[in-house]
Design a protein around this motif. Structure first.
Motif, PDB file in Angstrom:
ATOM      1  N   TRP A 147      33.935  85.840-102.784  1.00 11.75           N
ATOM      2  CA  TRP A 147      32.600  86.086-102.995  1.00 11.75           C
ATOM      3  C   TRP A 147      31.633  85.643-102.002  1.00 11.75           C
ATOM      4  O   TRP A 147      30.820  86.201-101.563  1.00 11.75           O
ATOM      5  N   LEU A 148      31.949  84.393-101.632  1.00  8.54           N
ATOM      6  CA  LEU A 148      31.173  83.547-100.623  1.00  8.54           C
ATOM      7  C   LEU A 148      31.301  84.521 -99.084  1.00  8.54           C
ATOM      8  O   LEU A 148      30.283  84.586 -98.551  1.00  8.54           O
ATOM      9  N   CYS A 149      32.691  84.824 -98.907  1.00  9.39           N
ATOM     10  CA  CYS A 149      32.680  85.342 -97.704  1.00  9.39           C
ATOM     11  C   CYS A 149      32.050  87.136 -97.853  1.00  9.39           C
ATOM     12  O   CYS A 149      31.490  87.339 -96.686  1.00  9.39           O
ATOM     13  N   GLU A 150      32.090  87.687 -98.822  1.00  3.42           N
ATOM     14  CA  GLU A 150      31.533  89.083 -99.027  1.00  3.42           C
ATOM     15  C   GLU A 150      29.916  88.905 -98.562  1.00  3.42           C
ATOM     16  O   GLU A 150      29.312  89.611 -98.003  1.00  3.42           O
ATOM     17  N   THR A 151      29.442  87.782 -99.329  1.00  2.00           N
ATOM     18  CA  THR A 151      27.832  87.628 -99.396  1.00  2.00           C
ATOM     19  C   THR A 151      27.257  86.775 -98.070  1.00  2.00           C
ATOM     20  O   THR A 151      26.212  86.957 -97.895  1.00  2.00           O
ATOM     21  N   THR A 152      28.272  86.445 -97.385  1.00  2.00           N
ATOM     22  CA  THR A 152      27.931  85.807 -96.083  1.00  2.00           C
ATOM     23  C   THR A 152      27.952  86.817 -95.131  1.00  2.00           C
ATOM     24  O   THR A 152      27.331  86.788 -93.875  1.00  2.00           O
ATOM     25  N   GLY A 153      28.499  88.064 -95.323  1.00  3.01           N
ATOM     26  CA  GLY A 153      28.567  89.269 -94.501  1.00  3.01           C
ATOM     27  C   GLY A 153      29.590  89.265 -93.480  1.00  3.01           C
ATOM     28  O   GLY A 153      29.634  90.055 -92.207  1.00  3.01           O
ATOM     29  N   PHE A 154      30.798  88.457 -93.936  1.00  4.03           N
ATOM     30  CA  PHE A 154      31.860  88.403 -92.960  1.00  4.03           C
ATOM     31  C   PHE A 154      32.486  89.699 -93.236  1.00  4.03           C
ATOM     32  O   PHE A 154      32.446  90.427 -94.105  1.00  4.03           O
ATOM     33  N   PRO A 155      33.115  90.395 -91.906  1.00  4.23           N
ATOM     34  CA  PRO A 155      33.836  91.683 -92.269  1.00  4.23           C
ATOM     35  C   PRO A 155      34.983  91.611 -93.261  1.00  4.23           C
ATOM     36  O   PRO A 155      35.584  90.645 -93.338  1.00  4.23           O
ATOM     37  N   LYS A 156      35.261  93.037 -93.616  1.00  4.14           N
ATOM     38  CA  LYS A 156      36.289  93.190 -94.600  1.00  4.14           C
ATOM     39  C   LYS A 156      37.580  92.437 -93.948  1.00  4.14           C
ATOM     40  O   LYS A 156      38.057  92.941 -92.744  1.00  4.14           O
ATOM     41  N   PRO A 157      38.336  91.724 -94.884  1.00  2.00           N
ATOM     42  CA  PRO A 157      39.694  91.035 -94.128  1.00  2.00           C
ATOM     43  C   PRO A 157      40.749  92.332 -94.094  1.00  2.00           C
ATOM     44  O   PRO A 157      40.818  93.190 -94.686  1.00  2.00           O
ATOM     45  N   PHE A 158      41.735  91.812 -93.345  1.00  2.00           N
ATOM     46  CA  PHE A 158      42.891  92.628 -93.427  1.00  2.00           C
ATOM     47  C   PHE A 158      43.667  92.646 -94.667  1.00  2.00           C
ATOM     48  O   PHE A 158      43.659  91.318 -95.281  1.00  2.00           O
ATOM     49  N   GLU A 159      44.301  93.202 -95.430  1.00  2.00           N
ATOM     50  CA  GLU A 159      45.067  93.360 -96.460  1.00  2.00           C
ATOM     51  C   GLU A 159      46.252  92.794 -96.366  1.00  2.00           C
ATOM     52  O   GLU A 159      47.278  93.548 -95.835  1.00  2.00           O
TER      53      GLU A 159
ATOM     54  N   ASP B 257      61.313  86.957 -96.602  1.00  2.00           N
ATOM     55  CA  ASP B 257      62.950  87.725 -96.190  1.00  2.00           C
ATOM     56  C   ASP B 257      62.936  89.099 -96.175  1.00  2.00           C
ATOM     57  O   ASP B 257      63.970  89.903 -96.020  1.00  2.00           O
ATOM     58  N   ASP B 258      61.647  89.787 -96.129  1.00  2.00           N
ATOM     59  CA  ASP B 258      61.640  91.242 -96.153  1.00  2.00           C
ATOM     60  C   ASP B 258      60.605  91.685 -95.231  1.00  2.00           C
ATOM     61  O   ASP B 258      59.448  90.928 -94.974  1.00  2.00           O
ATOM     62  N   PRO B 259      60.872  92.941 -94.467  1.00  2.00           N
ATOM     63  CA  PRO B 259      59.678  93.394 -93.785  1.00  2.00           C
ATOM     64  C   PRO B 259      58.103  93.580 -94.438  1.00  2.00           C
ATOM     65  O   PRO B 259      58.151  94.219 -95.519  1.00  2.00           O
ATOM     66  N   GLN B 260      57.169  93.523 -93.660  1.00  2.00           N
ATOM     67  CA  GLN B 260      55.966  93.850 -94.231  1.00  2.00           C
ATOM     68  C   GLN B 260      54.920  94.419 -93.433  1.00  2.00           C
ATOM     69  O   GLN B 260      55.189  94.161 -92.051  1.00  2.00           O
ATOM     70  N   ASN B 261      54.021  95.137 -93.808  1.00  2.00           N
ATOM     71  CA  ASN B 261      53.051  95.793 -92.835  1.00  2.00           C
ATOM     72  C   ASN B 261      51.729  95.614 -93.158  1.00  2.00           C
ATOM     73  O   ASN B 261      51.397  95.280 -94.408  1.00  2.00           O
ATOM     74  N   VAL B 262      50.929  95.289 -92.217  1.00  2.00           N
ATOM     75  CA  VAL B 262      49.511  95.444 -92.223  1.00  2.00           C
ATOM     76  C   VAL B 262      48.841  96.340 -91.203  1.00  2.00           C
ATOM     77  O   VAL B 262      48.948  96.621 -90.218  1.00  2.00           O
TER      78      VAL B 262
END
Ligand SMILES: [Zn+2]
Length: 641
Positions: free
Chosen positions: A567-579, A604-609
């Motif tokens: 909430w602090l980050c959203e209301t400070t106006g920081f860009p949407k984060p990576f999922e 131990d398993d591959p991940q996508n961003v």
């Protein structure tokens, strides 16, 4: 980028040095750190100084393209010095002298030790000044560790410190509340060795920390005088050690340095020791965690973690496990036998990667818009006041740092008196002690439009560790727009929350510490949802000009910290984060021309961003819209250009 290992030539036969140098060169090593425990090798008996072995080691390594960071060595004296000056040993609180088969067992206020330490360190600095193979100096090792002393001589020095600071016994009595339990003094010589009383304990910690800082300053100044142009550093021990105010220590050196043991310390540590300076050297970089099972490739990820957080030097500890002593079975890269192993394979891989990306990394630094602030003095005071260290600022800072790391790719951490004008969000966990400078700095930050988040048990004491005679949070009361009438500290506390403003907080829970909060200008954004507190304020927000102050009046669970931080980050106006999938971290370094993104997958398993348009793989130059990060691996992306 400095990349290398800790090397102890004094541990190994000379015919092995060339083997080691070749192996290091093959792995891409360009620097070694040496000499921090070398006093007895330099001076096996009094006056018989011999630096030739170290000169030869430095020259041999340099012939393989490996430069040296040379350490001063005096906090680990040889046995003959203890025999000559039994009084150099420091004392425990019970008056017993410390055992001298350990390291660092010296009092830094003991005159005969200071004289001998300045003699040997001066000799080392004078001898090696101008050596073209030396690229930097490290002042000793883990300065302040195990140096506390409670002997009668140190008490006298402490009394002198108090005389200088307070001028009159009356001023000390006033600052320390000496009427309590009949502590009034008429002369500084009456002040006993601090034991339980918070005010003298905090002052004693300042005194001891000051000795450690001055120890560094003397050596750093001499190095700059005799070997100008060489960078001076020192390695902060770890974030859980409280013996020395590392911000004050940092002002004595040119580059912050630290021990980086991610398996033992939180990721926050590297942001805190890098601070606003933008860079740090990891002078003891973790190889493996003895005797735990360290996964293959983990030491590579730990190094990239450090680089992603702003490290400009990686020096692994140590080249080879030693065959003796307290660290015989401690961490190390090569095994006792000195043969190549999988850790050497990791070293070589990182060495090649750093060589490949070095020029691209060099101009970049983390550029944070959010900071976490807490001070050593506040930590000393919180603990001296009888509270469990585990409830102190560091624990809460770790929770907020983890939460911020899910939202932001760069975070700074520092002392609350540092310049905060670069940030839009500052979180000040458990800001127990607030002096006027901190209050003014935070007021200025909020006045410029910043968002400040304070947490429970803030603004409780002043710089003397004395409780304010105004409602908490003391000097921050008007800024926070609340008063706090009571602080509960109870292991049985379970405090569910309710909030219309942050609906995700509904059902989240606080525990252990809770303030009774009364808004005086702030609005309530979350309340307690049960028990006698039901409906009373738990979290408030006060608008101050263009800025705002969020006051969190209860110790939140890590899940609730994450919800509030979102909430602090959203209301400070920081860009949407990576999922980010769990177990994957994202960090960013940037310069004016491009940005580097580091995704590290500890799973131990591959991940996508998903990263969107405009990114290329830093190694291959291929366009990347979805960063596929293999198991136990990383991807580094560069903004396209
Ligand atoms: Zn002493």
């Amino acid at each position: 980028m400095k990349f290398g290992v800790q090397y102890y030539p004094e541990h190994w036969p000379r015919d092995r040095w060339a083997v080691d140098a070749k192996m290091m060169q093959r792995a891409g090593v360009n620097v070694v750190r040496m000499g921090e425990f070398a006093w007895s090798a330099y001076e096996p008996k009094e006056g018989a100084l011999d630096f030739t072995w170290m000169e030869e080691a430095i020259a041999l390594l340099s012939s393989h393209g490996i430069r040296t960071i040379l350490c001063t060595c005096s906090r680990t004296p040889p046995p003959w010095l203890y025999q000559k000056h039994p009084g150099i040993v420091n004392c425990a609180l019970n008056g017993n002298t410390q055992p001298t088969d350990e390291r660092y067992r010296v009092g830094l206020a003991h005159g005969e030790f200071i004289a001998e330490a300045q003699r040997i360190d001066g000799a080392v600095i004078r001898h090696f000044a101008g050596n073209k193979h030396i690229v930097g100096w490290q002042v000793d090792n883990e300065i302040g560790a195990s140096n506390d002393c409670f002997c009668p001589r140190c008490r006298e020095k402490f009394q002198e410190h108090l005389r200088q600071k307070y001028s009159t016994p009356g001023a000390l009595n006033e600052a320390w509340g000496s009427h309590f339990w009949s502590y009034n003094i008429e002369d500084f010589s009456e002040v006993p060795t601090p034991h339980k009383r918070a005010q003298p304990l905090v002052e004693y910690r300042r005194f001891m920390s000051g000795l450690n800082v001055e120890f560094s300053r003397w050596r750093a100044d001499l190095i700059r005088e005799l070997d100008p142009g060489k960078l001076v550093t020192t390695n902060y021990q770890n974030i859980h050690a409280q013996h020395t105010d590392c911000h004050a220590l940092g002002r004595t050196v040119d580059v912050n340095g630290m021990n980086h043991y991610p398996a033992r310390t939180p990721e926050l540590a590297i942001d805190y020791y890098r601070g606003a300076r933008g860079e740090v050297w990891c002078l003891e970089q973790h190889t493996r965690l003895q005797h735990h099972d360290t996964p293959a490739g983990r030491m590579r990820l730990w190094a990239w973690m450090a680089i992603a957080h702003g490290a400009t030097g990686i020096v692994y500890f140590r080249w080879r496990q030693c065959r003796w002593g307290q660290e015989q079975f401690g961490d190390g890269l090569l095994p006792h036998s000195g043969e190549e192993n999988r850790f050497y394979g990791d070293l070589s891989r990182i060495g090649a990667e750093i060589k490949h990306l070095g020029d691209m990394l060099a101009p970049t630094r983390p550029r944070a818009k959010a900071a976490i602030v807490f001070s050593y003095e506040s930590r000393w005071s919180f603990e001296a006041s009888g509270f469990d260290r585990g409830l102190g600022p560091v624990t809460e800072a770790v929770d907020f740092h983890k939460a911020l790391s899910r939202r932001l790719t760069a975070i700074d951490a520092m002392d609350p008196r540092e310049n905060l004008s670069a940030y839009r969000l500052v979180i000040a966990p458990r800001l127990w002690m607030v002096d006027q400078r901190i209050a003014d700095n935070l007021r200025s930050f909020v006045g410029q439009g910043g968002t400040l988040c304070l947490t429970t048990a803030s603004g409780v004491v002043d710089e003397y560790s004395k409780s304010f005679d105004t409602p908490r949070p003391g000097r921050l009361q008007d800024l926070a727009g609340v008063t706090v009438s009571d602080l509960a500290f109870d292991k049985a506390l379970r405090l569910p929350l309710a909030s219309d403003v942050i609906p995700d907080l509904d059902g989240e829970e606080g525990s252990l510490l809770a303030d009774e909060v009364h808004p005086t200008g702030a609005t309530v954004i979350a309340t307690h949802a049960a028990g006698w507190r039901k409906g009373s304020p738990a979290i408030t927000m006060h608008t101050v000009g263009k800025g705002r102050v969020v006051y969190v009046g209860v110790r939140l669970s890590p899940e609730a910290v994450q919800t509030l931080t979102n909430w602090l980050c959203e209301t400070t106006g920081f860009p949407k984060p990576f999922e980010l999938p769990n177990g994957v971290s994202a960090c960013e370094r940037a310069c004016d021309d491009y940005t580097l993104l580091f995704f590290i997958n500890y799973r131990d398993d591959p991940q996508n961003v998903q990263v969107g348009e405009g990114w290329i793989d830093a190694f291959t130059g291929e366009s990347v819209a979805v960063a596929e990060v293999p198991a136990n691996d990383l991807r580094i992306l560069r903004s396209g250009k």
